[in-house]
Design an enzyme around this catalytic site. Structure first.
Site, PDB file in Angstrom:
ATOM      1  N   ARG A   8       0.826  -1.215   0.000  1.00  0.00           N
ATOM      2  CA  ARG A   8       0.000   0.000   0.000  1.00  0.00           C
ATOM      3  C   ARG A   8       0.854   1.257   0.000  1.00  0.00           C
ATOM      4  O   ARG A   8       0.619   2.175  -0.796  1.00  0.00           O
ATOM      5  CB  ARG A   8      -0.960   0.010   1.193  1.00  0.00           C
ATOM      6  CG  ARG A   8      -2.061  -1.029   1.086  1.00  0.00           C
ATOM      7  CD  ARG A   8      -2.934  -1.051   2.318  1.00  0.00           C
ATOM      8  NE  ARG A   8      -2.094  -1.359   3.483  1.00  0.00           N
ATOM      9  CZ  ARG A   8      -2.435  -1.100   4.734  1.00  0.00           C
ATOM     10  NH1 ARG A   8      -3.572  -0.508   5.020  1.00  0.00           N
ATOM     11  NH2 ARG A   8      -1.633  -1.420   5.718  1.00  0.00           N
TER      12      ARG A   8
ATOM     13  N   ASN B 265      -6.107  -2.679   1.741  1.00  0.00           N
ATOM     14  CA  ASN B 265      -6.084  -4.123   1.915  1.00  0.00           C
ATOM     15  C   ASN B 265      -7.515  -4.631   1.917  1.00  0.00           C
ATOM     16  O   ASN B 265      -8.409  -3.992   2.467  1.00  0.00           O
ATOM     17  CB  ASN B 265      -5.425  -4.510   3.238  1.00  0.00           C
ATOM     18  CG  ASN B 265      -3.915  -4.447   3.183  1.00  0.00           C
ATOM     19  OD1 ASN B 265      -3.309  -4.377   2.120  1.00  0.00           O
ATOM     20  ND2 ASN B 265      -3.293  -4.463   4.348  1.00  0.00           N
TER      21      ASN B 265
END
Length: 93
Positions: free
Chosen positions: A21, A39
């Protein structure tokens, strides 16, 4: 808009716990792409990206590899109509 693009990606593999990320946010910021990364509960990472066609395509290409410790097994790319709704690229929870 002709030169603008929007894409939603679902990246599968070993993509959580490997800085995917944060690395995606850094790459998007480098390219001037806006949107978000998060996520998913199924272990995948999801990305929504908007920007110039070339920049979005470069981010998509980068997501096929990801950061050094990632193992990307599959990337599902869904093209959408550009909406221009973002002014940053964020990690969302």
């Amino acid at each position: 808009m002709k030169d603008k693009a929007r894409a939603k990606l679902v990246i599968e593999g070993r993509v959580q716990g490997v800085w995917f990320r944060d690395s995606t946010r850094s790459k998007a910021n480098e390219l001037g792409v806006y949107g978000w990364v998060k996520n998913r509960y199924d272990g995948a990472v999801e990305v929504l990206a908007e920007g110039n066609v070339e920049d979005v395509n470069e981010l998509i290409g980068w997501c096929h590899k990801g950061p050094p410790k990632a193992i990307v097994r599959h990337v599902d790319v869904m093209r959408e109509e550009w909406q221009g709704e973002f002014d940053s690229f964020d990690i969302v929870f």
